[in-house]
Motif scaffolding. Structure first.
Motif, PDB file in Angstrom:
ATOM      1  N   ALA A 230      34.968  48.936  34.625  1.00  7.19           N
ATOM      2  CA  ALA A 230      36.057  48.353  33.838  1.00  7.19           C
ATOM      3  C   ALA A 230      35.522  47.259  32.909  1.00  7.19           C
ATOM      4  O   ALA A 230      35.928  47.156  31.750  1.00  7.19           O
ATOM      5  N   LEU A 231      34.615  46.444  33.427  1.00  7.23           N
ATOM      6  CA  LEU A 231      34.022  45.392  32.601  1.00  7.23           C
ATOM      7  C   LEU A 231      33.248  45.990  31.434  1.00  7.23           C
ATOM      8  O   LEU A 231      33.319  45.499  30.295  1.00  7.23           O
ATOM      9  N   ASN A 232      32.526  47.060  31.701  1.00 10.36           N
ATOM     10  CA  ASN A 232      31.756  47.716  30.647  1.00 10.36           C
ATOM     11  C   ASN A 232      32.657  48.322  29.578  1.00 10.36           C
ATOM     12  O   ASN A 232      32.333  48.275  28.388  1.00 10.36           O
ATOM     13  N   ALA A 233      33.779  48.876  30.012  1.00 11.11           N
ATOM     14  CA  ALA A 233      34.713  49.460  29.046  1.00 11.11           C
ATOM     15  C   ALA A 233      35.250  48.385  28.104  1.00 11.11           C
ATOM     16  O   ALA A 233      35.362  48.596  26.890  1.00 11.11           O
ATOM     17  N   ALA A 234      35.583  47.232  28.663  1.00  8.13           N
ATOM     18  CA  ALA A 234      36.083  46.130  27.836  1.00  8.13           C
ATOM     19  C   ALA A 234      35.013  45.661  26.856  1.00  8.13           C
ATOM     20  O   ALA A 234      35.288  45.444  25.665  1.00  8.13           O
ATOM     21  N   GLN A 235      33.793  45.515  27.351  1.00  7.45           N
ATOM     22  CA  GLN A 235      32.720  45.048  26.468  1.00  7.45           C
ATOM     23  C   GLN A 235      32.426  46.058  25.367  1.00  7.45           C
ATOM     24  O   GLN A 235      32.222  45.681  24.202  1.00  7.45           O
ATOM     25  N   ASP A 236      32.397  47.322  25.716  1.00  2.60           N
ATOM     26  CA  ASP A 236      32.142  48.368  24.717  1.00  2.60           C
ATOM     27  C   ASP A 236      33.196  48.363  23.617  1.00  2.60           C
ATOM     28  O   ASP A 236      32.908  48.697  22.458  1.00  2.60           O
ATOM     29  N   ALA A 237      34.427  47.983  23.982  1.00  4.54           N
ATOM     30  CA  ALA A 237      35.534  47.968  23.012  1.00  4.54           C
ATOM     31  C   ALA A 237      35.646  46.630  22.283  1.00  4.54           C
ATOM     32  O   ALA A 237      36.524  46.456  21.442  1.00  4.54           O
ATOM     33  N   ASP A 244      35.567  39.587  39.358  1.00  4.07           N
ATOM     34  CA  ASP A 244      36.133  39.369  40.694  1.00  4.07           C
ATOM     35  C   ASP A 244      35.041  39.328  41.745  1.00  4.07           C
ATOM     36  O   ASP A 244      34.039  40.049  41.654  1.00  4.07           O
ATOM     37  N   SER A 245      35.247  38.498  42.760  1.00  2.86           N
ATOM     38  CA  SER A 245      34.431  38.380  43.971  1.00  2.86           C
ATOM     39  C   SER A 245      33.177  37.546  43.788  1.00  2.86           C
ATOM     40  O   SER A 245      32.760  36.826  44.699  1.00  2.86           O
ATOM     41  N   TYR A 246      32.550  37.635  42.645  1.00  2.00           N
ATOM     42  CA  TYR A 246      31.243  37.052  42.388  1.00  2.00           C
ATOM     43  C   TYR A 246      31.270  36.600  40.933  1.00  2.00           C
ATOM     44  O   TYR A 246      32.109  37.071  40.154  1.00  2.00           O
ATOM     45  N   ASP A 247      30.379  35.713  40.523  1.00  2.00           N
ATOM     46  CA  ASP A 247      30.297  35.377  39.110  1.00  2.00           C
ATOM     47  C   ASP A 247      29.709  36.586  38.389  1.00  2.00           C
ATOM     48  O   ASP A 247      28.512  36.860  38.461  1.00  2.00           O
ATOM     49  N   GLN A 248      30.574  37.334  37.701  1.00  2.00           N
ATOM     50  CA  GLN A 248      30.165  38.591  37.088  1.00  2.00           C
ATOM     51  C   GLN A 248      29.862  38.462  35.595  1.00  2.00           C
ATOM     52  O   GLN A 248      29.794  39.457  34.878  1.00  2.00           O
ATOM     53  N   SER A 249      29.626  37.253  35.136  1.00  2.00           N
ATOM     54  CA  SER A 249      29.336  37.020  33.726  1.00  2.00           C
ATOM     55  C   SER A 249      28.172  37.875  33.234  1.00  2.00           C
ATOM     56  O   SER A 249      28.206  38.424  32.121  1.00  2.00           O
ATOM     57  N   ALA A 250      27.137  38.004  34.049  1.00  2.00           N
ATOM     58  CA  ALA A 250      25.938  38.731  33.636  1.00  2.00           C
ATOM     59  C   ALA A 250      26.171  40.230  33.504  1.00  2.00           C
ATOM     60  O   ALA A 250      25.397  40.919  32.833  1.00  2.00           O
ATOM     61  N   LEU A 251      27.215  40.742  34.124  1.00  2.00           N
ATOM     62  CA  LEU A 251      27.475  42.187  34.062  1.00  2.00           C
ATOM     63  C   LEU A 251      28.025  42.618  32.716  1.00  2.00           C
ATOM     64  O   LEU A 251      27.836  43.764  32.299  1.00  2.00           O
ATOM     65  N   ALA A 252      28.747  41.721  32.053  1.00  2.00           N
ATOM     66  CA  ALA A 252      29.302  42.010  30.723  1.00  2.00           C
ATOM     67  C   ALA A 252      29.476  40.667  30.022  1.00  2.00           C
ATOM     68  O   ALA A 252      30.585  40.175  29.854  1.00  2.00           O
ATOM     69  N   GLU A 253      28.346  40.076  29.636  1.00  2.00           N
ATOM     70  CA  GLU A 253      28.353  38.684  29.196  1.00  2.00           C
ATOM     71  C   GLU A 253      29.156  38.435  27.926  1.00  2.00           C
ATOM     72  O   GLU A 253      29.557  37.297  27.664  1.00  2.00           O
ATOM     73  N   ASN A 254      29.411  39.486  27.136  1.00  2.00           N
ATOM     74  CA  ASN A 254      30.189  39.321  25.917  1.00  2.00           C
ATOM     75  C   ASN A 254      31.662  39.657  26.100  1.00  2.00           C
ATOM     76  O   ASN A 254      32.420  39.691  25.131  1.00  2.00           O
ATOM     77  N   ALA A 255      32.060  39.909  27.339  1.00  2.00           N
ATOM     78  CA  ALA A 255      33.459  40.260  27.618  1.00  2.00           C
ATOM     79  C   ALA A 255      34.083  39.381  28.685  1.00  2.00           C
ATOM     80  O   ALA A 255      35.243  38.969  28.562  1.00  2.00           O
ATOM     81  N   VAL A 256      33.321  39.088  29.749  1.00  2.00           N
ATOM     82  CA  VAL A 256      33.880  38.362  30.894  1.00  2.00           C
ATOM     83  C   VAL A 256      34.184  36.912  30.519  1.00  2.00           C
ATOM     84  O   VAL A 256      33.293  36.149  30.151  1.00  2.00           O
ATOM     85  N   LEU A 257      35.447  36.544  30.618  1.00  2.00           N
ATOM     86  CA  LEU A 257      35.881  35.171  30.355  1.00  2.00           C
ATOM     87  C   LEU A 257      35.685  34.285  31.578  1.00  2.00           C
ATOM     88  O   LEU A 257      35.284  33.130  31.470  1.00  2.00           O
ATOM     89  N   SER A 258      36.003  34.833  32.737  1.00  2.00           N
ATOM     90  CA  SER A 258      35.936  34.082  33.984  1.00  2.00           C
ATOM     91  C   SER A 258      35.818  35.052  35.145  1.00  2.00           C
ATOM     92  O   SER A 258      36.041  36.255  34.986  1.00  2.00           O
ATOM     93  N   SER A 259      35.473  34.506  36.287  1.00  2.00           N
ATOM     94  CA  SER A 259      35.396  35.313  37.505  1.00  2.00           C
ATOM     95  C   SER A 259      36.088  34.584  38.645  1.00  2.00           C
ATOM     96  O   SER A 259      36.010  33.353  38.736  1.00  2.00           O
ATOM     97  N   ALA A 260      36.752  35.354  39.492  1.00  2.00           N
ATOM     98  CA  ALA A 260      37.270  34.818  40.750  1.00  2.00           C
ATOM     99  C   ALA A 260      36.125  34.893  41.749  1.00  2.00           C
ATOM    100  O   ALA A 260      35.652  35.976  42.074  1.00  2.00           O
ATOM    101  N   VAL A 261      35.638  33.738  42.167  1.00  2.00           N
ATOM    102  CA  VAL A 261      34.498  33.703  43.082  1.00  2.00           C
ATOM    103  C   VAL A 261      34.997  33.382  44.482  1.00  2.00           C
ATOM    104  O   VAL A 261      35.680  32.384  44.701  1.00  2.00           O
ATOM    105  N   TYR A 262      34.658  34.252  45.413  1.00  2.00           N
ATOM    106  CA  TYR A 262      35.035  34.062  46.806  1.00  2.00           C
ATOM    107  C   TYR A 262      33.782  33.633  47.564  1.00  2.00           C
ATOM    108  O   TYR A 262      32.803  34.361  47.611  1.00  2.00           O
TER     109      TYR A 262
END
Length: 338
Positions: A230-237, A244-262
């Protein structure tokens, strides 16, 4: 075949492979002390998913390093195999068996009756018995904040959210996201989908793309490993997303605004410490932002994309959650088709 592994994987994780996958764990080279707890972990996906399962694995490593526990784990545990995985650990004299996810609740109760000397910890479940306890995170709190952020950033008034397999611990996040979004924009369009998988990234990407085709310009998820799609789809578009769950900024650094970190590692350490110190209780414990277990983390590379008034709005609500002046509703009823 079950993948029971002794947790000595740092080098393996660094290369992206899991040494010994599919094989029974090797015995520890050093003898355990009499007071050493044997702790096992079962997760539904891979322990290097940069999300839900990795957070639990890091908790397992934490209790090994800080509490001196002897550890092992099984990854990619399917629902049909949960009871047998628990049974195998309990029958091999593990003191503590941890199931990371709501699905492990019933298997813990079932196996717990047969092995009363083993303590079972279920994360995000409601199972409780004399030797079974559940530790529940108030993930709806960050869900609410991320929903506010998504609505504040949306230009189309249309956002999407993807979950893996329906369960109370995930439905509450999806509903919290909607509630937060509607505080900002009561008329916002909220598209949702369940992929039916914790690990299939292609399914999540397909679901996200369908939402994007339907006008969504911010995509959120609580879909474990599959959420990467899902993150990749947003970044591609060229759109925004929330992790969610972890700081996922690195997975789609140009799309992810924030992460819910548990902060699952601290949660697991708390649970094992309770057992080690004789303070275990067979009950359901809830911990959230006020206790430092749930946290909203912004992607520093994207903070300049968030208007000051939007961030101030979200931060103000976060402060209210932490001081108890605002309580996020915990709604575990699936709203699909409403």
């Amino acid at each position: 075949m079950k993948k029971l592994l002794a947790a000595m994987l740092c080098g393996a994780l660094a290369t992206g492979t899991l040494a010994g996958c599919g094989n029974k764990a090797e015995e520890k080279k050093t003898e355990a002390k009499d007071d050493t707890l044997k702790v096992a972990l079962c997760v539904t996906g891979a322990v290097n998913d940069m999300g839900w399962c990795q957070s639990a694995y890091e908790g397992l490593k934490l209790v090994e390093e800080e509490l001196g526990c002897e550890i092992a784990y099984t990854e990619n545990v399917q629902a049909a195999d949960m009871t047998s995985a628990f049974t195998e650990y309990a029958s091999n004299d593990y003191d503590v068996v941890i199931g990371h996810g709501f699905q492990f609740g019933d298997p813990a109760l079932e196996v717990g009756e047969l092995y009363p000397d083993t303590k079972f910890i279920c994360i995000e479940s409601d199972a409780a018995a004399e030797n079974v306890a559940s530790y529940v995170m108030k993930c709806e709190e960050t869900g609410y904040l991320q929903g506010m952020l998504a609505a504040g950033m949306s230009q189309t008034g249309n956002i999407g959210f993807i979950g893996p397999v329906q369960g109370a611990s995930l439905v509450k996040i999806m509903n919290g996201y909607e509630d937060g979004a509607k505080e900002v924009n009561p008329d916002i369009k909220y598209q949702t989908a369940w992929t039916g998988s914790f690990t299939d990234t292609a399914l999540a990407k397909e679901a996200a793309q369908a939402m994007i085709d339907g006008g969504a310009d911010v995509i959120g998820h609580c879909a474990n490993e599959s959420g990467t799609g899902a993150l990749n789809a947003a970044q591609d578009a060229g759109l925004f997303a929330t992790g969610d769950s972890y700081d996922q900024s690195a997975l789609a650094e140009n799309a992810v605004l924030s992460s819910a970190v548990y902060h699952v590692p601290e949660l697991i350490k708390t649970a094992v410490t309770d057992i080690k110190e004789g303070n275990f209780k067979g009950e359901v414990k809830e911990l959230g932002m006020a206790e430092g277990i749930v946290e909203l983390v912004y992607n520093k590379a994207m903070e300049d994309k968030i208007p000051a008034e939007v961030k101030e709005m979200v931060d103000a609500k976060e402060a209210e959650i932490k001081d108890g002046s605002f309580k996020v509703p915990c709604d575990t009823k699936d709203r699909a088709g409403k």
